[in-house]
Write an enzyme that holds these catalytic residues in place. Structure first.
Site, PDB file in Angstrom:
ATOM      1  N   TYR A  48       0.652  -1.132   0.028  1.00 47.43           N
ATOM      2  CA  TYR A  48       0.013  -0.218   0.147  1.00 47.43           C
ATOM      3  C   TYR A  48       0.849   1.174   0.010  1.00 47.43           C
ATOM      4  CZ  TYR A  48      -3.502   3.458   1.419  1.00 47.43           C
ATOM      5  OH  TYR A  48      -4.255   4.565   1.338  1.00 47.43           O
ATOM      6  N   ASP A  62      -0.858  16.003   5.770  1.00 49.51           N
ATOM      7  CA  ASP A  62      -1.670  15.283   4.729  1.00 49.51           C
ATOM      8  C   ASP A  62      -3.038  16.228   4.584  1.00 49.51           C
ATOM      9  OD1 ASP A  62      -2.808  13.428   3.480  1.00 49.51           O
ATOM     10  OD2 ASP A  62      -3.630  12.129   5.010  1.00 49.51           O
ATOM     11  N   ASP A  89      -3.116   5.721  -2.620  1.00 46.72           N
ATOM     12  CA  ASP A  89      -3.994   6.650  -2.287  1.00 46.72           C
ATOM     13  C   ASP A  89      -3.891   7.925  -3.165  1.00 46.72           C
ATOM     14  OD1 ASP A  89      -5.379   8.536  -0.712  1.00 46.72           O
ATOM     15  OD2 ASP A  89      -4.065   8.492   1.016  1.00 46.72           O
ATOM     16  N   ASP A  91      -6.183  10.471  -2.953  1.00 49.67           N
ATOM     17  CA  ASP A  91      -6.768  11.569  -2.053  1.00 49.67           C
ATOM     18  C   ASP A  91      -8.331  11.720  -2.865  1.00 49.67           C
ATOM     19  OD1 ASP A  91      -5.045  11.755  -0.396  1.00 49.67           O
ATOM     20  OD2 ASP A  91      -4.062  13.855  -1.251  1.00 49.67           O
ATOM     21  N   HIS A 116      -7.880   4.488  -4.472  1.00 48.50           N
ATOM     22  CA  HIS A 116      -8.908   4.907  -4.006  1.00 48.50           C
ATOM     23  C   HIS A 116      -9.187   6.242  -4.188  1.00 48.50           C
ATOM     24  CE1 HIS A 116      -6.927   6.048  -0.009  1.00 48.50           C
ATOM     25  NE2 HIS A 116      -6.324   4.783  -0.217  1.00 48.50           N
ATOM     26  N   GLU A 118     -11.531   9.355  -2.547  1.00 47.23           N
ATOM     27  CA  GLU A 118     -12.237   9.602  -1.307  1.00 47.23           C
ATOM     28  C   GLU A 118     -13.356  10.697  -1.753  1.00 47.23           C
ATOM     29  OE1 GLU A 118      -9.609  12.456   1.466  1.00 47.23           O
ATOM     30  OE2 GLU A 118      -8.720  10.486   0.568  1.00 47.23           O
ATOM     31  N   CYS A 126      -6.598  14.330   7.066  1.00 46.13           N
ATOM     32  CA  CYS A 126      -6.333  13.063   7.629  1.00 46.13           C
ATOM     33  C   CYS A 126      -7.746  12.398   7.851  1.00 46.13           C
ATOM     34  CB  CYS A 126      -5.252  12.936   8.522  1.00 46.13           C
ATOM     35  SG  CYS A 126      -5.286  11.442   9.212  1.00 46.13           S
ATOM     36  N   ARG A 161     -13.360   5.481  -1.340  1.00 48.96           N
ATOM     37  CA  ARG A 161     -13.319   5.766  -0.091  1.00 48.96           C
ATOM     38  C   ARG A 161     -14.508   6.689   0.558  1.00 48.96           C
ATOM     39  NH1 ARG A 161      -8.165   8.297   3.391  1.00 48.96           N
ATOM     40  NH2 ARG A 161      -9.617   9.943   4.478  1.00 48.96           N
ATOM     41  N   GLU A 191     -13.543   4.635   5.948  1.00 47.70           N
ATOM     42  CA  GLU A 191     -12.908   5.014   6.726  1.00 47.70           C
ATOM     43  C   GLU A 191     -13.260   5.415   8.187  1.00 47.70           C
ATOM     44  OE1 GLU A 191      -9.829   5.340   7.737  1.00 47.70           O
ATOM     45  OE2 GLU A 191      -8.898   6.932   6.752  1.00 47.70           O
ATOM     46  N   ASN A 213      -8.478   0.063   7.667  1.00 46.02           N
ATOM     47  CA  ASN A 213      -7.353   0.739   7.741  1.00 46.02           C
ATOM     48  C   ASN A 213      -6.920   0.766   9.247  1.00 46.02           C
ATOM     49  OD1 ASN A 213      -5.519   2.778   7.907  1.00 46.02           O
ATOM     50  ND2 ASN A 213      -6.692   4.698   7.446  1.00 46.02           N
TER      51      ASN A 213
END
Length: 299
Positions: A48, A62, A89, A91, A116, A118, A126, A161, A191, A213
Site C-alpha cells: 500500500y 496530509d 492513495d 486523495d 482509491h 475519497e 487526514c 473511500r 474510513e 485501515n
C-alpha cells in the site's frame, strides 16, 4: 535485478484473483521502494502507498498539498521494484471529474494495481482527524464514474473511500457506500470505523470487497488480521506503520549519537550491510556486469 519481472497487468489480475478467492490481502504501507522490497520478502500479499506518507516524506501535512505528479512518481518508483500488486492513495482525485479521469490513466501508466478516491471536500484532511467535511452524494458519485469511465485496464482496481462515518454516522456511510458501488466502484474503503460491528454492518450491506485501515493513533481499534477476516474484511492496510517504526528508530539513534558521540551500542538495531546488499541484489548486478564486460579483445 533492476525492476520487477511481473508486468503491471499481471499484478492487477493476481490482485483480482486473490480478492475473488476470499483471501485476506495484507498490504503494509511502503514509504519508499526499498521498504516495498522488504514487504515482499516478508511474505505479504500486496503493498500500500499512503498519501499521508508521501506528504510526510516531503515534510508536509496530509491536507491535500501533494500533486498528481508527485504521487504518481512515487507510486511508479515503488510499484516497479516489487512483484506484488500495489494500491495507491489518490486523495480526492486531484480535482474535478476530468482531473480524476486523468489521475486514473496516469496511475495505470505508473504500473499501479489500483487506487482509491475519497469523498472529502478538497482540500482534504487526514481521515482520522476531527473536522472533516464530505461532498454531497452527487459529487462523490461523479468522481467514481469518471474514474471508471477513464480506466483502460478493466483489472485496475477502483476503490471508493467514504469518510461519511465520522461526519454523519454509520447508516449514512452505508448508504453512501451503496451509491458508490452503484456508480461502479470495485471495492469500498470505509474510513474510521469504530469497531468490528461496523465492519460487519458494511460487509452485510455490500457485495464488493471492503478495506480496513489499521492506522495507529486513530479512531479505529487495532484489530488483528484474524478478527478482520472473521468480520468479512477483504483488504487490510497499515499505511503509516513502517514509517513510524523507522522514524522512531531514527529518533532514538540520533538521541544516542547526540548524547554518547557514537552508535556502537545501536548496531544490533540496524539492518546489517549484508542484509541491505541482499535486498537490493548486489550479487545480481555483479553477475550482470561480469557477463557483459568480462571479455578480452583478440589482437
Amino acid at each position: 535485478m533492476l525492476y520487477a519481472q511481473t508486468p503491471a497487468a499481471q499484478k492487477r489480475r493476481a490482485l483480482r484473483e486473490k480478492l475473488a478467492s476470499g483471501e485476506l490481502v495484507r498490504m503494509p504501507g511502503a514509504f519508499n521502494p526499498l521498504s516495498a522490497r522488504l514487504i515482499e520478502r516478508k511474505g505479504f500479499e500486496g503493498v500500500y502507498i499512503s498519501g499521508a506518507v508521501i506528504s510526510a516524506d516531503l515534510g508536509l501535512p496530509d491536507i491535500g498539498l501533494t500533486t498528481l505528479t508527485e504521487v504518481a512518481g512515487r507510486g511508479q518508483q515503488i510499484a516497479r521494484v516489487t512483484e506484488l500488486p500495489a494500491i495507491i492513495d489518490a486523495d480526492t482525485g486531484f480535482g474535478e471529474p476530468m482531473n480524476v479521469a486523468r489521475t486514473i490513466q496516469t496511475l495505470e501508466d505508473a504500473g499501479l494495481a489500483g487506487t482509491h478516491i475519497e469523498d472529502q471536500v478538497n482540500p482534504k484532511r487526514c481521515g482520522h482527524l476531527d473536522g472533516k467535511s464530505v461532498v454531497d452524494a452527487d459529487t462523490a458519485i461523479k468522481r467514481i464514474r469518471a474514474a471508471v469511465d477513464a480506466r483502460r485496464d478493466p483489472d485496475f482496481l477502483i476503490m471508493a473511500r467514504t469518510d461519511v462515518r465520522a461526519v454523519e454516522g454509520l447508516d449514512a456511510a452505508i448508504d453512501r457506500a451503496k451509491a458508490l458501488v452503484d456508480a461502479g466502484a470495485d471495492a469500498i474503503f470505509p474510513e474510521a470505523m469504530r469497531d468490528l460491528g461496523e465492519f460487519e454492518a458494511m460487509r452485510a450491506a455490500l457485495d464488493v470487497p471492503i478495506l480496513a485501515n489499521m492506522t495507529e493513533f486513530g479512531k479505529s481499534e487495532l484489530f488483528s488480521t484474524a478478527q478482520l477476516r472473521d468480520a468479512g474484511v477483504n483488504i487490510v492496510i497499515w499505511p503509516v506503520s513502517l514509517l513510524r517504526l523507522a522514524m522512531g528508530a531514527a529518533g532514538r539513534g540520533l538521541d544516542a549519537l547526540a548524547s554518547e558521540g557514537h552508535l556502537r551500542d545501536q548496531l544490533g538495531d540496524m539492518q546489517h550491510r549484508a542484509d541491505l546488499y541482499d535486498l537490493v541484489d548486489y550479487e545480481g548486478y555483479t553477475r550482470f556486469d561480469a557477463d557483459v564486460f568480462d571479455f578480452t579483445v583478440e589482437r
